[in-house]
Scaffold this motif. Structure first.
Motif, mmCIF file in Angstrom:
data_model
loop_
_atom_site.group_PDB
_atom_site.id
_atom_site.type_symbol
_atom_site.label_atom_id
_atom_site.label_comp_id
_atom_site.label_asym_id
_atom_site.label_seq_id
_atom_site.Cartn_x
_atom_site.Cartn_y
_atom_site.Cartn_z
ATOM 1 N N THR A 198 -6.248 -1.687 -5.673
ATOM 2 C CA THR A 198 -5.879 -0.866 -6.826
ATOM 3 C C THR A 198 -6.549 -1.452 -8.047
ATOM 4 O OG1 THR A 198 -4.108 0.010 -8.198
ATOM 5 C CG2 THR A 198 -3.752 -2.179 -7.291
ATOM 6 N N ALA A 199 -6.915 -0.573 -8.968
ATOM 7 C CA ALA A 199 -7.562 -1.018 -10.197
ATOM 8 C C ALA A 199 -6.558 -1.161 -11.322
ATOM 9 C CB ALA A 199 -8.654 -0.010 -10.594
ATOM 10 N N PHE A 200 -5.274 -0.969 -11.017
ATOM 11 C CA PHE A 200 -4.280 -0.984 -12.067
ATOM 12 C C PHE A 200 -3.393 -2.199 -11.948
ATOM 13 C CE2 PHE A 200 -5.515 3.382 -11.486
ATOM 14 C CZ PHE A 200 -5.602 3.847 -12.788
ATOM 15 N N VAL A 201 -2.919 -2.678 -13.075
ATOM 16 C CA VAL A 201 -2.001 -3.812 -13.119
ATOM 17 C C VAL A 201 -0.587 -3.277 -13.228
ATOM 18 C CG1 VAL A 201 -1.301 -5.857 -14.404
ATOM 19 C CG2 VAL A 201 -3.726 -5.239 -14.254
ATOM 20 N N PRO A 202 0.327 -3.663 -12.344
ATOM 21 C CA PRO A 202 1.685 -3.145 -12.425
ATOM 22 C C PRO A 202 2.336 -3.529 -13.733
ATOM 23 C CG PRO A 202 1.551 -4.996 -10.876
ATOM 24 C CD PRO A 202 0.156 -4.641 -11.244
ATOM 25 N N ARG A 203 3.094 -2.602 -14.264
ATOM 26 C CA ARG A 203 3.791 -2.877 -15.518
ATOM 27 C C ARG A 203 5.262 -2.540 -15.362
ATOM 28 N NH1 ARG A 203 0.725 1.835 -16.783
ATOM 29 N NH2 ARG A 203 2.028 3.694 -17.070
ATOM 30 N N THR A 204 6.062 -3.106 -16.181
ATOM 31 C CA THR A 204 7.491 -2.848 -16.130
ATOM 32 C C THR A 204 7.766 -1.430 -16.607
ATOM 33 O OG1 THR A 204 7.925 -5.160 -16.588
ATOM 34 C CG2 THR A 204 9.743 -3.604 -16.945
ATOM 35 N N ARG A 205 8.513 -0.669 -15.804
ATOM 36 C CA ARG A 205 8.796 0.708 -16.162
ATOM 37 C C ARG A 205 9.864 0.765 -17.235
ATOM 38 N NH1 ARG A 205 12.437 4.385 -14.273
ATOM 39 N NH2 ARG A 205 13.133 2.950 -12.640
ATOM 40 N N ARG A 206 9.615 1.561 -18.239
ATOM 41 C CA ARG A 206 10.594 1.740 -19.291
ATOM 42 C C ARG A 206 11.775 2.560 -18.780
ATOM 43 N NH1 ARG A 206 6.610 4.155 -23.732
ATOM 44 N NH2 ARG A 206 5.933 5.180 -21.810
ATOM 45 N N PRO A 207 12.949 2.359 -19.370
ATOM 46 C CA PRO A 207 14.117 3.130 -18.941
ATOM 47 C C PRO A 207 13.854 4.629 -19.106
ATOM 48 C CG PRO A 207 14.774 1.288 -20.349
ATOM 49 C CD PRO A 207 13.279 1.360 -20.420
ATOM 50 N N HIS B 164 12.132 8.332 -13.719
ATOM 51 C CA HIS B 164 10.978 7.784 -13.006
ATOM 52 C C HIS B 164 9.919 8.870 -12.844
ATOM 53 C CE1 HIS B 164 8.579 5.860 -9.883
ATOM 54 N NE2 HIS B 164 9.281 4.739 -10.046
ATOM 55 N N ARG B 165 8.656 8.475 -12.981
ATOM 56 C CA ARG B 165 7.559 9.439 -12.885
ATOM 57 C C ARG B 165 7.529 10.127 -11.515
ATOM 58 N NH1 ARG B 165 2.815 10.542 -15.790
ATOM 59 N NH2 ARG B 165 1.861 12.343 -14.753
ATOM 60 N N ALA B 166 8.130 9.499 -10.513
ATOM 61 C CA ALA B 166 8.174 10.110 -9.189
ATOM 62 C C ALA B 166 8.862 11.469 -9.226
ATOM 63 C CB ALA B 166 8.899 9.187 -8.212
ATOM 64 N N LEU C 139 -0.730 4.715 -11.965
ATOM 65 C CA LEU C 139 -0.075 4.575 -13.271
ATOM 66 C C LEU C 139 0.537 3.190 -13.452
ATOM 67 C CD1 LEU C 139 1.755 8.029 -13.316
ATOM 68 C CD2 LEU C 139 -0.417 7.442 -14.392
ATOM 69 N N GLY C 140 0.238 2.294 -12.513
ATOM 70 C CA GLY C 140 0.795 0.950 -12.599
ATOM 71 C C GLY C 140 2.275 0.895 -12.318
ATOM 72 N N GLN C 141 2.800 1.836 -11.547
ATOM 73 C CA GLN C 141 4.222 1.891 -11.247
ATOM 74 C C GLN C 141 4.487 1.650 -9.772
ATOM 75 O OE1 GLN C 141 6.109 5.467 -12.646
ATOM 76 N NE2 GLN C 141 5.527 5.129 -14.787
ATOM 77 N N ALA D 289 11.331 1.262 -4.635
ATOM 78 C CA ALA D 289 10.622 0.098 -4.089
ATOM 79 C C ALA D 289 10.933 -1.138 -4.913
ATOM 80 C CB ALA D 289 9.120 0.355 -4.071
ATOM 81 N N ARG D 290 11.118 -2.266 -4.253
ATOM 82 C CA ARG D 290 11.388 -3.509 -4.965
ATOM 83 C C ARG D 290 10.102 -4.167 -5.458
ATOM 84 N NH1 ARG D 290 16.027 -6.482 -1.214
ATOM 85 N NH2 ARG D 290 17.626 -4.844 -1.427
ATOM 86 N N ASP D 291 9.026 -3.926 -4.719
ATOM 87 C CA ASP D 291 7.747 -4.556 -5.054
ATOM 88 C C ASP D 291 6.711 -3.493 -5.386
ATOM 89 O OD1 ASP D 291 8.750 -7.168 -4.425
ATOM 90 O OD2 ASP D 291 8.504 -6.645 -2.299
ATOM 91 N N PHE D 292 5.705 -3.913 -6.128
ATOM 92 C CA PHE D 292 4.591 -3.024 -6.435
ATOM 93 C C PHE D 292 3.818 -2.710 -5.158
ATOM 94 C CE2 PHE D 292 0.135 -2.336 -7.691
ATOM 95 C CZ PHE D 292 0.304 -1.279 -8.584
ATOM 96 N N VAL D 293 3.454 -1.455 -4.975
ATOM 97 C CA VAL D 293 2.727 -1.016 -3.775
ATOM 98 C C VAL D 293 1.334 -0.570 -4.195
ATOM 99 C CG1 VAL D 293 2.658 0.602 -1.847
ATOM 100 C CG2 VAL D 293 4.867 -0.275 -2.669
ATOM 101 N N PRO D 294 0.289 -1.338 -3.833
ATOM 102 C CA PRO D 294 -1.063 -0.926 -4.202
ATOM 103 C C PRO D 294 -1.482 0.324 -3.428
ATOM 104 C CG PRO D 294 -1.153 -2.837 -2.768
ATOM 105 C CD PRO D 294 0.296 -2.620 -3.098
ATOM 106 N N ARG D 295 -2.395 1.066 -4.033
ATOM 107 C CA ARG D 295 -2.896 2.263 -3.371
ATOM 108 C C ARG D 295 -3.725 1.856 -2.153
ATOM 109 N NH1 ARG D 295 -5.633 7.502 -6.225
ATOM 110 N NH2 ARG D 295 -6.398 8.516 -4.332
ATOM 111 N N PRO D 296 -3.448 2.446 -0.978
ATOM 112 C CA PRO D 296 -4.179 2.041 0.226
ATOM 113 C C PRO D 296 -5.634 2.471 0.184
ATOM 114 C CG PRO D 296 -2.770 3.911 0.702
ATOM 115 C CD PRO D 296 -2.431 3.470 -0.692
ATOM 116 N N ARG D 297 -6.482 1.634 0.729
ATOM 117 C CA ARG D 297 -7.888 1.999 0.897
ATOM 118 C C ARG D 297 -8.014 2.848 2.161
ATOM 119 N NH1 ARG D 297 -12.425 -0.401 -1.004
ATOM 120 N NH2 ARG D 297 -11.245 -2.256 -1.595
ATOM 121 N N THR D 298 -8.732 3.922 2.084
ATOM 122 C CA THR D 298 -8.871 4.812 3.236
ATOM 123 C C THR D 298 -10.324 4.899 3.663
ATOM 124 O OG1 THR D 298 -9.084 6.721 1.762
ATOM 125 C CG2 THR D 298 -6.891 6.214 2.581
#
Length: 422
Positions: A5-14, A17-19, A204-206, A211-220
């Motif tokens: 992933t090219a993004f750095v995970p960031r803390t989600r604001r209250p 959720h974007r999901a 989006l770095g989320q 999920a408890r941990d950040f999940v990088p986008r899988p390479r396909t």
């Protein structure tokens, strides 16, 4: 499989959720694509009257639509992994807009097969159940069954929203304005997709919801078609695939293939107005949404194999007496049928998706795409069978009885599915 992933995970604001925003955009996309599934039943009589085409010919075009819808789905799932959900969704919406526009200008039966069968079938098939499964898999860890239920229910909800209006427009203005309405709606949803829908939380770095941990986008892998074919080659050598495919073929035959394609013409044969018949089918759509969300909730808690067996057995019991229920008026028995059938209509999808994931792991979405392809083959076969029976016998009575028997067979197949751990 490697990850990046090219993004750095960031803390989600209250806040929300974007999901959930992504799920809403996906829901509206499925609604727009599913509205096209409501049209074959409304087009049969107008096309038969205007062009003198047989009902079998018109049903054959609808059958091609259903089969293409199913066959394109597993490739769409792989393409979404390769190119992203948003790009594939936009291309699919463009296909249904083009197909609807071209259908309004057709003059020959083969054009109906090309425009409605191939173009709209491919576009709508890319925005069906595998689309729902992919969005839920990427964006949700918790509430995944519930989201799958809601997104698959969006298909029935799309028919609910559009069918009564499309029936009125077709009855008063003609079938061409109804198709133009659908094309404009799909175009508007394409704008929403471009603005809101995103492929993966990592973009989006989320984290996915729950999920408890950040999940990088899988390479396909680059070969989406090759991967899809390889998954099929592996899956068809297993017994669970054929059990799932068999149950889902019956699901397609007894929903898209018969109810959504032939209920309105069958009701009109009994003297019911097209508006009333369309309202009944719309009622199926209302309760389909309720039923599939409830089924998603149950699938998170109960054995999905037992749920499938129960759903098919109940559907068969409902279909068997339908020939004596239809008449000029929508009596209490007919209304009861559409309500209960609606609860069961799409309820088979959440347990089937969950079983595909549990049995086939990371390839579950693509395997479900192939299972769904068999669903559409069953739907297409029943659509043609229904049209042929109507042309030969002058009625649909035998079709409902055959469908009821198939449901009993599917219930037995479901009980033979293997267990799988969570």
């Amino acid at each position: 499989m490697a990850h990046h992933t090219a993004f750095v995970p960031r803390t989600r604001r209250p806040g929300v959720h974007r999901a959930w925003m992504t799920a809403l955009a996906a829901f509206l996309t499925i609604v727009a694509a599913a509205a096209f599934a409501a049209m074959p039943g409304l087009l049969t009589e107008p096309l038969h009257t205007e062009y003198a085409w047989s009902r079998t010919t018109i049903a054959a075009a609808a059958s091609v639509n259903m089969v293409v819808y199913g066959l394109v789905a597993p490739f769409a799932a792989a393409l979404m992994d390769r190119f992203g959900v948003r790009r594939v969704a936009l291309a699919a919406l463009a296909a249904v807009v083009a197909g609807a526009a071209l259908t309004t200008a057709m003059t020959e039966a083969w054009q109906l097969t090309l425009y409605w069968g191939l173009l709209i079938g491919a576009g709508a098939g890319s925005l069906g159940m595998t689309f729902a499964a992919t969005v839920a898999r990427h964006w949700f860890v918790e509430r995944r069954g519930l989201v799958i239920g809601a997104l698959t229910g969006a298909s029935a909800f799309g028919q609910l929203v559009f069918l009564p209006a499309l029936a009125w427009v077709t009855d008063h203005q003609g079938w061409r304005p109804a198709l133009v309405t659908l094309a404009l709606t799909a175009g508007a949803v394409a704008v929403l997709v471009a603005l809101v829908l995103r492929d993966h939380p990592a973009d989006l770095g989320q984290r996915p919801y729950g999920a408890r941990d950040f999940v990088p986008r899988p390479r396909t892998d680059r070969g989406a078609a090759r991967r899809t074919a390889a998954v099929l080659y592996s899956a068809v050598r297993t017994r669970p695939f054929w059990l799932l495919a068999g149950t889902f073929a019956v699901c397609g035959a007894t929903t898209n293939g018969i109810l959504w394609t032939h209920f309105v013409p069958a009701a009109r044969d009994e003297g019911m107005t097209v508006t009333t018949a369309a309202a009944l089918v719309s009622t199926v759509g209302v309760f389909s949404l309720v039923g599939t969300v409830l089924s998603g909730w149950l699938t998170d808690r109960w054995d999905p194999r037992a749920l499938l067996a129960l759903y098919f057995a109940a559907r068969g019991v409902l279909l068997a007496p339908l020939p004596v229920l239809l008449g000029p008026d929508a009596g209490a028995a007919t209304v009861t049928f559409v309500v209960v059938f609606g609860l069961l209509d799409v309820a088979t999808v959440p347990p089937t998706i969950l079983l595909c994931g549990r049995i086939f792991g990371a390839d579950g979405a693509i395997v479900f795409g192939w299972v769904n392809a068999v669903h559409q083959v069953g739907a297409g076969a029943m659509a043609v069978f229904g049209g042929l029976v109507r042309d030969v016998t002058g009625g649909y009575g035998a079709v409902w009885l055959v469908a009821a028997a198939l449901c009993g067979f599917a219930a037995l197949l479901a009980l033979r599915l293997p267990g799988a751990g969570r």
